[in-house]
Design an enzyme around this catalytic site. Sequence first.
Site, PDB file in Angstrom:
ATOM      1  N   CYS A   1       1.017  -1.358   0.130  1.00 29.85           N
ATOM      2  CA  CYS A   1       0.239   0.064  -0.035  1.00 29.85           C
ATOM      3  C   CYS A   1       0.385   1.235   0.052  1.00 29.85           C
ATOM      4  O   CYS A   1      -0.186   1.977  -0.144  1.00 29.85           O
ATOM      5  CB  CYS A   1      -1.069   0.336   1.168  1.00 29.85           C
ATOM      6  SG  CYS A   1      -0.216  -0.117   2.812  1.00 29.85           S
TER       7      CYS A   1
ATOM      8  N   CYS B   1      -1.780  -5.419   7.393  1.00 31.30           N
ATOM      9  CA  CYS B   1      -0.907  -3.881   8.376  1.00 31.30           C
ATOM     10  C   CYS B   1       0.149  -3.920   9.274  1.00 31.30           C
ATOM     11  O   CYS B   1       0.525  -3.176   9.479  1.00 31.30           O
ATOM     12  CB  CYS B   1      -2.661  -3.135   8.362  1.00 31.30           C
ATOM     13  SG  CYS B   1      -3.774  -3.013   7.038  1.00 31.30           S
TER      14      CYS B   1
HETATM   15 FE1  FES Z   1      -1.110   0.439   4.412  1.00 32.31          FE
HETATM   16 FE2  FES Z   1      -2.927  -1.016   6.326  1.00 32.31          FE
HETATM   17  S1  FES Z   1      -3.626  -0.399   4.544  1.00 32.31           S
HETATM   18  S2  FES Z   1      -0.686  -0.840   6.719  1.00 32.31           S
END
Ligand code: FES
Length: 147
Positions: free
Chosen positions: A33, A103
Amino acid sequence: MYNEKVMDHFMNPRNVGEIEDAEAIGEVGNPRCGDIMRMYLKIDNNDVITDVKFKTYGCGSAIATSSMATEMIKGKTVKEALKLTNMAVVEALDGLPPAKVHCSVLAERAVKAAIYNYAKARNLMYEELEGFDPNDGHDHHHDHEEE
Ligand code: FES
């Protein structure tokens, strides 16, 4: 989607900020992400983590898990902190939605990265860090940077 404990740590994260004279600073990123996390540790002469702060550019789960992780390693020795797994943090938070569990890896790796830098600067060896690469955001091992 998030339980109350997670919401609490997300809305009121503990130990946010930086430590200017930190003995250990680690930064890691989540390649899935692009979120990043920086962890600061104060470590005394007995290898005890006396203070912890973190800063993140990350989602709610990353913030909540880091907040919980800092609470869990404060007052612990470096060796104990290296044993902290992301799943232990998730458990302490009474769980995360399955899609957000990845995450929590950011928090575990940020702690390890900080101690990795600390150990390197002082020529220390921690067996718990064997095979740990702060620049490797993936679970598997690889020798080259992603393109
Ligand atoms: Fe990036 Fe949770 S979406 S750490």
